[in-house]
Design an enzyme around this catalytic site. Structure first.
Site, PDB file in Angstrom:
ATOM      1  CB  CYS A   1      -6.355  22.129  25.933  1.00 33.75           C
ATOM      2  SG  CYS A   1      -4.892  22.591  25.013  1.00 33.75           S
ATOM      3  CD  GLU A   2      -7.699  23.913  18.722  1.00 34.24           C
ATOM      4  OE1 GLU A   2      -6.953  24.582  18.002  1.00 34.24           O
ATOM      5  OE2 GLU A   2      -8.912  23.814  18.530  1.00 34.24           O
ATOM      6  CG  HIS A   3      -2.947  23.704  21.463  1.00 36.14           C
ATOM      7  ND1 HIS A   3      -3.038  24.925  22.084  1.00 36.14           N
ATOM      8  CD2 HIS A   3      -3.264  23.920  20.164  1.00 36.14           C
ATOM      9  CE1 HIS A   3      -3.383  25.836  21.197  1.00 36.14           C
ATOM     10  NE2 HIS A   3      -3.530  25.258  20.027  1.00 36.14           N
ATOM     11  CG  HIS A   4      -1.213  19.986  25.377  1.00 31.97           C
ATOM     12  ND1 HIS A   4      -1.420  21.348  25.491  1.00 31.97           N
ATOM     13  CD2 HIS A   4       0.070  19.836  24.985  1.00 31.97           C
ATOM     14  CE1 HIS A   4      -0.306  21.985  25.194  1.00 31.97           C
ATOM     15  NE2 HIS A   4       0.617  21.098  24.889  1.00 31.97           N
TER      16      HIS A   4
ATOM     17  CD  GLN B   1      -9.771  30.914  29.118  1.00 30.85           C
ATOM     18  OE1 GLN B   1      -8.999  30.085  29.585  1.00 30.85           O
ATOM     19  NE2 GLN B   1     -10.097  32.014  29.772  1.00 30.85           N
TER      20      GLN B   1
ATOM     21  CG  HIS C   1      -5.872  26.489  30.402  1.00 36.23           C
ATOM     22  ND1 HIS C   1      -6.283  26.282  29.105  1.00 36.23           N
ATOM     23  CD2 HIS C   1      -6.469  27.639  30.804  1.00 36.23           C
ATOM     24  CE1 HIS C   1      -7.088  27.261  28.732  1.00 36.23           C
ATOM     25  NE2 HIS C   1      -7.213  28.096  29.749  1.00 36.23           N
TER      26      HIS C   1
ATOM     27  CB  CYS D   1      -2.140  21.913  28.751  1.00 34.23           C
ATOM     28  SG  CYS D   1      -2.831  23.547  28.491  1.00 34.23           S
TER      29      CYS D   1
END
Length: 193
Positions: free
Chosen positions: A80-83, A121, A149, A151
């Site tokens: 995941c590019e956010h976390h 995703q 996920h 996250c």
């Protein structure tokens, strides 16, 4: 920057992060961790060094078959590019040829290549569709991803067992009947298995 230089830089930053977390990067158990993390990150993001269309074009064959081709339950792992936490699951890929087919393993390679990048995703689903559409120009493409996920499971709402499903499609799959046939076929084995 060479691969070795990138690994060295990643390892150096990882060592700094360990120190900022309050750890002692010099203790025995962490001495090799920065290099291990650097190597893992290179593996997990190797998709940046690949062009997924090349996989399809390497095994593209002229064929008059014009019925649905499905490869389902393609396992994938992504970050995941956010976390920078993993999300993982299965991809189901279908296309209806329009003069050309590709080797079935090449569809799995396309999924693998896009999953080995920092991702969300939703974008990954669309990228797989766009790649197959561009490479083969089929009558239609449909992709469904089902993923868990970390996250959501390890932090934030901490909801275990939740699954996120995304889909994208083109061409013939704009018709509800064609989409329903695809969805029925990918879930058929799950209900009877």
């Amino acid at each position: 920057m060479t691969t070795d230089e990138r690994l060295e830089a990643l390892a150096g930053h990882t060592q700094s992060i360990l120190g900022l977390m309050g750890e002692n990067p010099e203790r025995e158990g962490l001495l090799k961790t920065p290099l291990r993390v650097a190597k893992a990150m290179r593996t997990l993001t190797r998709g940046y060094d690949e062009n997924p269309i090349d996989f399809i074009n390497s095994a593209k064959f002229k064929e008059s078959y014009q019925h649905m081709v499905i490869v389902k339950d393609i396992n994938f792992y992504s970050l995941c590019e956010h976390h920078l936490l993993p999300f993982y699951g299965v991809a189901h890929v279908a296309y209806i040829p329009n003069g050309y087919i590709t080797g079935l393993s090449k569809l799995a390679r396309v999924v693998d290549s896009f999953s080995h990048r920092l991702q969300v995703q939703e974008r990954m689903t669309q990228q797989i569709v766009d790649c197959i559409q561009e490479a083969l120009n089929p009558l239609g493409v449909m992709v469904v991803l089902e993923a868990k996920h970390m996250c959501m499971q390890m932090r934030g709402v901490e909801k275990q067992g939740s699954i996120t499903t995304t889909s994208a499609f083109t061409g013939a799959f704009n018709q509800a009947k064609t989409r329903e046939e695809f969805l029925s076929l990918i879930h058929h084995g799950q209900q009877n298995g």
